[in-house]
Scaffold this active site. Structure first.
Site: not given
Length: 238
Positions: A94, A128, A194
């Site tokens: 990320c 997002r 993640h």
């Protein structure tokens, strides 16, 4: 790599350590130990110099300001760049993935210089990306289908000197309209996953270990991990 151990360097956990990315360190230690490969792990604060003698360097996720600070300090330090030049493995998630590139988006979307260790450029998207991500990994890497969790607003474009890590089957990934997730070049690999990424994808952990030792490594009994992976993949893909 040292003849008797793998040196793992966890870079700036005080700045880049969101969403349980420390789990990537733990998985590498464990999967190496199960094969009789000793490891040494260095947890490196942002006020410390980056040693150039590591075998695997890990960078995690982080918020905007810590990401900018991490990029500034890593550029000034130069240790990670020297390690990459010497053939070290880098795995970045990320914010860590973005700062490996030539530039990334700052707090107001302004371009911030990255490390230039991976031929990518990142900026801010309009929406997002939050949720599960699944992808099929580039065939030459010999890694099974990946599963992870993404939470970012980044849009990353891959330049001619890097290759996509995976083709997105579910989720957003790089968000540049080409349907890819992550990027790699040589032994430098970045992803938006993640989860932590290596907990969910032991095959990816083994890729990093193979790169670090420079040879094939014996397989492990991953029946439990495989069962949990299949449950997660089925939940997302059905």
């Amino acid at each position: 790599m040292s003849s008797d151990r793998i040196k793992i360097v966890w870079i700036y956990p005080d700045l880049l350590s969101t969403y349980g990315d420390q789990g990537n360190t733990i998985v590498l230690e464990r999967r190496a130990a199960l094969r009789g490969i000793p490891t040494e792990t260095v947890s490196l604060r942002s006020d410390e110099h980056v040693p150039a003698d590591g075998d695997i360097y890990l960078l995690g996720g982080g918020e905007d300001r810590p990401q900018i600070l991490a990029a500034q300090r890593l550029r000034g330090d130069g240790g990670l760049a020297r390690a990459v030049q010497s053939g070290a493995v880098v795995f970045a998630v990320c914010a860590g993935y973005q700062l490996l590139g030539h530039e990334f988006g700052g707090e107001e979307g302004q371009p911030v210089p990255g490390l230039g260790l991976l031929d990518i450029r990142s900026g801010r998207g309009e929406q997002r990306a939050v949720g599960e991500i699944v992808g099929d990994v580039a065939g030459e890497l010999n890694v099974p289908r990946i599963t992870g969790f993404e939470n970012h607003q980044g849009v990353t474009q891959i330049g001619p000197n890097a290759r996509p890590f995976a083709k997105v089957l579910h989720g957003v990934g790089n968000g540049d309209g080409n349907g890819f997730e992550g990027a790699y070049s040589g032994r430098v690999l970045g992803t938006y996953m993640h989860g932590p990424a290596l907990v969910r994808n032991p095959g990816l952990a083994d890729l990093l270990l193979r790169w670090a030792v420079g040879r094939d490594i014996p397989p492990l009994d991953d029946s439990w991990a495989g069962r949990l992976r299949e449950e997660r993949l089925q939940a997302v893909m059905t």
